[in-house]
Scaffold this motif. Sequence first.
Motif, PDB file in Angstrom:
ATOM      1  N   ALA A 128       0.829  -1.210   0.000  1.00 28.51           N
ATOM      2  CA  ALA A 128       0.000   0.000   0.000  1.00 28.51           C
ATOM      3  C   ALA A 128       0.862   1.259   0.000  1.00 28.51           C
ATOM      4  O   ALA A 128       0.558   2.228  -0.710  1.00 28.51           O
ATOM      5  CB  ALA A 128      -0.921  -0.008   1.217  1.00 28.51           C
ATOM      6  N   SER A 129       1.931   1.250   0.766  1.00 29.03           N
ATOM      7  CA  SER A 129       2.820   2.419   0.813  1.00 29.03           C
ATOM      8  C   SER A 129       3.516   2.630  -0.526  1.00 29.03           C
ATOM      9  O   SER A 129       3.708   3.770  -0.963  1.00 29.03           O
ATOM     10  CB  SER A 129       3.854   2.253   1.935  1.00 29.03           C
ATOM     11  OG  SER A 129       4.699   1.140   1.685  1.00 29.03           O
ATOM     12  N   LYS A 130       3.880   1.521  -1.200  1.00 25.21           N
ATOM     13  CA  LYS A 130       4.483   1.646  -2.533  1.00 25.21           C
ATOM     14  C   LYS A 130       3.480   2.186  -3.536  1.00 25.21           C
ATOM     15  O   LYS A 130       3.822   3.006  -4.396  1.00 25.21           O
ATOM     16  CB  LYS A 130       5.026   0.291  -2.997  1.00 25.21           C
ATOM     17  CG  LYS A 130       6.287  -0.171  -2.285  1.00 25.21           C
ATOM     18  CD  LYS A 130       6.869  -1.430  -2.922  1.00 25.21           C
ATOM     19  CE  LYS A 130       7.414  -1.138  -4.300  1.00 25.21           C
ATOM     20  NZ  LYS A 130       8.069  -2.323  -4.909  1.00 25.21           N
ATOM     21  N   ALA A 131       2.248   1.745  -3.422  1.00 27.95           N
ATOM     22  CA  ALA A 131       1.205   2.206  -4.335  1.00 27.95           C
ATOM     23  C   ALA A 131       0.928   3.700  -4.167  1.00 27.95           C
ATOM     24  O   ALA A 131       0.545   4.382  -5.123  1.00 27.95           O
ATOM     25  CB  ALA A 131      -0.078   1.411  -4.100  1.00 27.95           C
ATOM     26  N   LEU A 132       1.161   4.204  -2.970  1.00 30.91           N
ATOM     27  CA  LEU A 132       0.952   5.632  -2.698  1.00 30.91           C
ATOM     28  C   LEU A 132       2.159   6.477  -3.085  1.00 30.91           C
ATOM     29  O   LEU A 132       2.170   7.693  -2.885  1.00 30.91           O
ATOM     30  CB  LEU A 132       0.627   5.849  -1.214  1.00 30.91           C
ATOM     31  CG  LEU A 132      -0.738   5.306  -0.744  1.00 30.91           C
ATOM     32  CD1 LEU A 132      -0.844   5.384   0.766  1.00 30.91           C
ATOM     33  CD2 LEU A 132      -1.868   6.087  -1.410  1.00 30.91           C
ATOM     34  N   GLY A 133       3.201   5.807  -3.623  1.00 27.87           N
ATOM     35  CA  GLY A 133       4.368   6.527  -4.123  1.00 27.87           C
ATOM     36  C   GLY A 133       5.514   6.683  -3.144  1.00 27.87           C
ATOM     37  O   GLY A 133       6.435   7.482  -3.396  1.00 27.87           O
ATOM     38  N   ASN A 135       8.992   6.108  -1.410  1.00 25.59           N
ATOM     39  CA  ASN A 135      10.268   5.555  -1.858  1.00 25.59           C
ATOM     40  C   ASN A 135      10.844   4.635  -0.785  1.00 25.59           C
ATOM     41  O   ASN A 135      10.254   4.452   0.291  1.00 25.59           O
ATOM     42  CB  ASN A 135      11.259   6.672  -2.208  1.00 25.59           C
ATOM     43  CG  ASN A 135      11.532   7.612  -1.043  1.00 25.59           C
ATOM     44  OD1 ASN A 135      11.610   7.178   0.109  1.00 25.59           O
ATOM     45  ND2 ASN A 135      11.673   8.899  -1.332  1.00 25.59           N
ATOM     46  N   THR A 136      12.011   4.067  -1.064  1.00 26.41           N
ATOM     47  CA  THR A 136      12.599   3.075  -0.158  1.00 26.41           C
ATOM     48  C   THR A 136      12.847   3.649   1.229  1.00 26.41           C
ATOM     49  O   THR A 136      12.533   3.009   2.240  1.00 26.41           O
ATOM     50  CB  THR A 136      13.920   2.539  -0.740  1.00 26.41           C
ATOM     51  OG1 THR A 136      13.662   1.947  -2.021  1.00 26.41           O
ATOM     52  CG2 THR A 136      14.522   1.482   0.177  1.00 26.41           C
ATOM     53  N   PHE A 137      13.411   4.849   1.307  1.00 27.33           N
ATOM     54  CA  PHE A 137      13.706   5.448   2.606  1.00 27.33           C
ATOM     55  C   PHE A 137      12.426   5.734   3.390  1.00 27.33           C
ATOM     56  O   PHE A 137      12.381   5.555   4.614  1.00 27.33           O
ATOM     57  CB  PHE A 137      14.518   6.738   2.426  1.00 27.33           C
ATOM     58  CG  PHE A 137      15.935   6.496   2.015  1.00 27.33           C
ATOM     59  CD1 PHE A 137      16.873   6.082   2.946  1.00 27.33           C
ATOM     60  CD2 PHE A 137      16.329   6.667   0.694  1.00 27.33           C
ATOM     61  CE1 PHE A 137      18.188   5.852   2.573  1.00 27.33           C
ATOM     62  CE2 PHE A 137      17.634   6.438   0.309  1.00 27.33           C
ATOM     63  CZ  PHE A 137      18.581   6.033   1.256  1.00 27.33           C
ATOM     64  N   GLN A 138      11.401   6.170   2.719  1.00 25.19           N
ATOM     65  CA  GLN A 138      10.124   6.428   3.398  1.00 25.19           C
ATOM     66  C   GLN A 138       9.514   5.138   3.922  1.00 25.19           C
ATOM     67  O   GLN A 138       8.938   5.122   5.020  1.00 25.19           O
ATOM     68  CB  GLN A 138       9.160   7.132   2.442  1.00 25.19           C
ATOM     69  CG  GLN A 138       9.551   8.571   2.127  1.00 25.19           C
ATOM     70  CD  GLN A 138       8.685   9.187   1.050  1.00 25.19           C
ATOM     71  OE1 GLN A 138       8.243   8.504   0.124  1.00 25.19           O
ATOM     72  NE2 GLN A 138       8.424  10.490   1.156  1.00 25.19           N
ATOM     73  N   ILE A 139       9.640   4.069   3.150  1.00 23.68           N
ATOM     74  CA  ILE A 139       9.114   2.776   3.599  1.00 23.68           C
ATOM     75  C   ILE A 139       9.881   2.298   4.832  1.00 23.68           C
ATOM     76  O   ILE A 139       9.289   1.787   5.797  1.00 23.68           O
ATOM     77  CB  ILE A 139       9.206   1.731   2.467  1.00 23.68           C
ATOM     78  CG1 ILE A 139       8.248   2.101   1.336  1.00 23.68           C
ATOM     79  CG2 ILE A 139       8.873   0.334   3.002  1.00 23.68           C
ATOM     80  CD1 ILE A 139       8.372   1.217   0.122  1.00 23.68           C
ATOM     81  N   ILE A 140      11.201   2.479   4.817  1.00 18.99           N
ATOM     82  CA  ILE A 140      12.021   2.041   5.952  1.00 18.99           C
ATOM     83  C   ILE A 140      11.629   2.780   7.226  1.00 18.99           C
ATOM     84  O   ILE A 140      11.388   2.170   8.279  1.00 18.99           O
ATOM     85  CB  ILE A 140      13.521   2.246   5.655  1.00 18.99           C
ATOM     86  CG1 ILE A 140      13.986   1.273   4.564  1.00 18.99           C
ATOM     87  CG2 ILE A 140      14.350   2.038   6.934  1.00 18.99           C
ATOM     88  CD1 ILE A 140      15.404   1.531   4.087  1.00 18.99           C
ATOM     89  N   PHE A 141      11.554   4.105   7.144  1.00 18.36           N
ATOM     90  CA  PHE A 141      11.351   4.903   8.348  1.00 18.36           C
ATOM     91  C   PHE A 141       9.885   5.042   8.751  1.00 18.36           C
ATOM     92  O   PHE A 141       9.579   5.155   9.948  1.00 18.36           O
ATOM     93  CB  PHE A 141      11.982   6.289   8.168  1.00 18.36           C
ATOM     94  CG  PHE A 141      13.484   6.256   8.155  1.00 18.36           C
ATOM     95  CD1 PHE A 141      14.187   6.130   9.338  1.00 18.36           C
ATOM     96  CD2 PHE A 141      14.187   6.331   6.966  1.00 18.36           C
ATOM     97  CE1 PHE A 141      15.575   6.083   9.338  1.00 18.36           C
ATOM     98  CE2 PHE A 141      15.572   6.290   6.955  1.00 18.36           C
ATOM     99  CZ  PHE A 141      16.274   6.171   8.142  1.00 18.36           C
TER     100      PHE A 141
END
Length: 223
Positions: A128-133, A135-141
Amino acid sequence: MAEMLESLKEPIFETLYLTFVPLFFAVIFGFIIGVAIFITSSESMIIDTRGHIGLRIINRLADGLVNIFRSIPYLILLIWVNPLANLLTGSMIGATAAIPSLVISATPFYARMVTIAFTEINKGTIEASKALGANTFQIIFKVLISESKPALISGIAMTAISLVSYSAMAGAIGAGGLGFEAFTYGIARRNTERMLITTFIIVIIVFIIQFIGDYFAKKVDKR
């Protein structure tokens, strides 16, 4: 009894030093390695590793090193790392000289805890977070760390408890601390009272660390 407890102040301080200084570095390095292993795995779905041989090599290498160093008994690792400790600290004995081996021993342990914590996150949240755009760093944190805070904190507590045990072993061969007291005065000199008291203090330290870890893990648990 009062005199004995007074004489144990420095060993207690050395044990805490041998626990929390390596813990600080082990958590930082272990977190970085754990993140690297997770995001470069095909199961994470964060990075598309298909066709990226370099990422797969990083994953296999990091994962393999973690498994290898986790399986090496601490006493053997302590002896192996002695030359490095001498290079970094200028000595092969004492509390500070034991820090490098403690960090090297605890880092892969926490790295595995980090990987396990991330694996337990619902994959749908990552998708879901990837679908909302994101990036890798945002997903990590914002996803990985946020969703796994209780497990990460519990992992820190478990790593600290392991370091208490490792510090006792290191103390038995000259690093100081309660392990040195228990071995030198308790076992070698057959002072049963001193050995029991030092062992009791080590157990108390472990219970306090576990209590604090459980408290903060429950505090941040959103479930």
